[in-house]
Scaffold this active site. Structure first.
Site, PDB file in Angstrom:
ATOM      1  N   ASP A   1       0.736  -1.164  -0.034  1.00 24.16           N
ATOM      2  CA  ASP A   1      -0.243  -0.197  -0.024  1.00 24.16           C
ATOM      3  C   ASP A   1       0.993   1.470  -0.061  1.00 24.16           C
ATOM      4  O   ASP A   1       2.106   1.187   0.661  1.00 24.16           O
ATOM      5  CB  ASP A   1      -0.952   0.070   1.092  1.00 24.16           C
ATOM      6  N   HIS A   2       0.442   2.401  -0.681  1.00 20.82           N
ATOM      7  CA  HIS A   2       1.230   3.627  -0.499  1.00 20.82           C
ATOM      8  C   HIS A   2       0.732   4.206   0.740  1.00 20.82           C
ATOM      9  O   HIS A   2      -0.560   4.775   1.186  1.00 20.82           O
ATOM     10  CB  HIS A   2       0.574   4.475  -1.803  1.00 20.82           C
TER      11      HIS A   2
ATOM     12  N   TYR B   1      -4.703   4.824   0.475  1.00 16.99           N
ATOM     13  CA  TYR B   1      -6.087   4.178  -0.279  1.00 16.99           C
ATOM     14  C   TYR B   1      -5.550   3.215  -1.410  1.00 16.99           C
ATOM     15  O   TYR B   1      -6.534   3.024  -2.309  1.00 16.99           O
ATOM     16  CB  TYR B   1      -7.242   5.062  -0.535  1.00 16.99           C
ATOM     17  N   HIS B   2      -4.482   2.700  -1.430  1.00 17.07           N
ATOM     18  CA  HIS B   2      -3.972   1.982  -2.594  1.00 17.07           C
ATOM     19  C   HIS B   2      -3.474   0.678  -2.248  1.00 17.07           C
ATOM     20  O   HIS B   2      -2.554   0.110  -2.669  1.00 17.07           O
ATOM     21  CB  HIS B   2      -2.658   2.799  -3.320  1.00 17.07           C
ATOM     22  N   PRO B   3      -4.237  -0.133  -1.541  1.00 23.80           N
ATOM     23  CA  PRO B   3      -4.018  -1.655  -1.259  1.00 23.80           C
ATOM     24  C   PRO B   3      -3.798  -2.566  -2.631  1.00 23.80           C
ATOM     25  O   PRO B   3      -4.801  -2.360  -3.570  1.00 23.80           O
ATOM     26  CB  PRO B   3      -5.042  -2.051  -0.349  1.00 23.80           C
TER      27      PRO B   3
END
Length: 520
Positions: free
Chosen positions: A288-289, A458-460
């Site tokens: 994730d980011h 919010y980038h899983p």
């Protein structure tokens, strides 16, 4: 009986439903656990955080993170038609060509940049004209309708600090500073549901079921032959003649695989599920980011804190103008922090508002945020079942900052954010720090701030990774190893995160998966 059953009406699932049902001979069922996308806030760009913790949100939380002061981290994920594209910040940022070429070199033929570019372009209807951007596709991509005055100050400060102006961060390399391109049309959000489902809804061969919580896949022998789901308190089964396609996202897709006996055998037995196929990589490789940042006060009164004043409400309702058209992350700078890289390693995102705790904490005044993001983190985590109950949230452990270089890269990003706030013309517009409450003078201070305040961007991704090794879950055609009639087509299949944002990535995966399925 359906030809195709698609699980999840999110960024990729809506693409699949539209493309696969375009042939009237295909009977397609689209299952979405959430409801219709009717809430007004979905369409209003600046209102996306008001959808958090609502019935439109899976409202996930991670397990406590040892490297982040043992905080459990909130992870919003869309539970509605359009999925997270109905509640995200609409940033359309593809990534760096080298990212996709690395996937291909790792043993995934057909996933190099040259192969994927047509699928990006097929999705896009870009207001900016460039050789590599699409025109006439379903997803409208526009510039910010009314950029905030503070955003212009940030762009100018970046240039003065030596970050070159990029004329289009979606064409070629994204190095440099640019105003964010957004999935909007005339100041209104364009979700994947808007772009793909709305034109397809009238097709008699497409059935869309909302409020349908998929419980498990039906596996007979080595083939998936249907799905079992809960709808209006009743358990139903949909049979499939050709394929089930999981497009439920990086959390729900691996959860559903494991609930169906497809996953790490020892873990499945621990929670009382008999393994059907031992796939050790299911739920692993989670990345994730992570975002951290510097937030400063300003004496200006034209930040997004004023977005809900009567004047701004009127501007939006009458002309689709003003602060409510903002996606909040109005500009971004992609930077290389050391020589020898094949693209940026950090992203700096500017928001003309104090963005505190995902918008849950109301600011006590005006301010600006510069968030820093490590673009290709080394940290890898897991998604695991808490039990065999399909309605129980899984255990999410992103293992933030456990990768060897992630913390140092984040410190560098925080120093960059502080440097930009100290650079004119942005420096003249800010006063005192909000977070951290004082600008640190040494590494230890920055580390403490990172541990105390970082949050997800919010980038899983990556939890059903593509490849051919022992940890791979799907092959380069996105078919799940060890079973027939099942594919995964969402960002859980990516081997590594791209140096971009995941909405454009998910839509592209939906486009490519649709083509592969139809060709097959």
């Amino acid at each position: 009986m359906y030809d195709f059953v698609i699980v999840g009406a999110g960024s990729a699932g809506c693409v699949l439903a539209s493309r696969l049902s375009a042939d009237p001979g295909h009977r397609v069922l689209l299952l979405e656990a959430g409801g219709p996308d009717r809430r007004r806030e979905i369409g209003v760009p600046a209102a996306f955080s008001k959808l958090f913790h609502t019935e439109l949100d899976w409202d996930y939380w991670t397990v406590p993170q040892a490297q982040l002061d043992d905080r459990a981290m909130y992870w919003p994920r869309g539970r509605v038609l359009g999925g997270s594209s109905s509640m995200n910040a609409m940033m359309w940022v593809r990534g760096v060509p080298a990212d996709f070429d690395a996937w291909e070199r790792a043993g995934n033929p057909g996933w190099g940049h040259r192969d994927l570019l047509p699928h990006f372009r097929r999705a896009e209807d870009a207001a900016r004209r460039g050789a590599d951007q699409g025109v006439g596709g379903p997803v409208r991509i526009e510039d910010q309708r009314d950029p905030n005055p503070g955003t212009h100050l940030f762009v100018a400060a970046c240039q003065r600090a030596g970050i070159a102006r990029n004329a289009n961060a979606n064409v070629g390399t994204n190095l440099g500073v640019d105003y964010t391109q957004v999935s909007q049309r005339r100041g209104r959000r364009v979700s994947s549901a808007d772009a793909y489902l709305t034109p397809a809804r009238a097709r008699s061969n497409l059935t869309i079921e909302t409020g349908a919580h998929v419980l498990r896949l039906v596996v007979e022998g080595s083939r998936v032959v249907g799905v079992t789901y809960l709808l209006d308190g009743e358990t139903r089964t949909a049979s499939v003649a050709r394929e089930v396609v999981l497009a439920a996202g990086a959390i729900n897709s691996p959860q559903l695989l494991m609930l169906s006996g497809l996953g790490p055998a020892d873990h499945l037995r621990d929670v009382g599920i008999e393994p059907v196929v031992d796939l050790p990589g299911v739920g692993s490789n989670l990345s994730d980011h992570l975002a951290s940042g510097v937030i400063m006060r300003t004496d200006r009164t034209d930040t997004l804190v004023a977005a809900e004043t009567p004047r701004q409400l009127l501007a939006y309702l009458v002309r689709r103008r003003g602060m409510l058209t903002s996606n909040v992350g109005e500009a971004h700078a992609f930077v290389e922090t050391r020589p020898g890289l094949d693209g940026p390693d950090l992203e700096l995102i500017f928001a003309p508002v104090p963005y505190l705790d995902h918008g849950d904490t109301e600011p006590d005044g005006h301010g600006y945020t510069i968030a820093c993001v490590v673009l290709q983190p080394e940290s890898r985590g897991t998604v695991r079942l808490a039990s065999s109950d399909p309605t129980e949230s899984p255990l999410i452990d992103p293992a933030y900052l456990t990768g060897a270089g992630d913390l140092e890269a984040m410190v560098t990003g925080m120093e960059w954010a502080a440097r930009l706030f100290a650079t004119e013309p942005l420096a003249g517009a800010v006063t005192t720090p909000i977070r951290p409450d004082a600008i640190p003078e040494d590494r230890a201070g920055w580390v403490a701030a990172i541990r105390a305040h970082s949050q997800t961007l919010y980038h899983p991704a990556g939890t059903a990774a593509m490849g051919s090794g022992s940890e791979a879950v799907v092959d380069s055609q996105l078919r799940v190893h060890g079973v027939e009639g099942l594919r995964v087509a969402d960002v859980s299949v990516v081997p590594t995160l791209t140096r971009g944002h995941t909405n454009a990535l998910a839509v592209m995966i939906g486009e490519k998966a649709s083509e592969m399925i139809l060709e097959g």
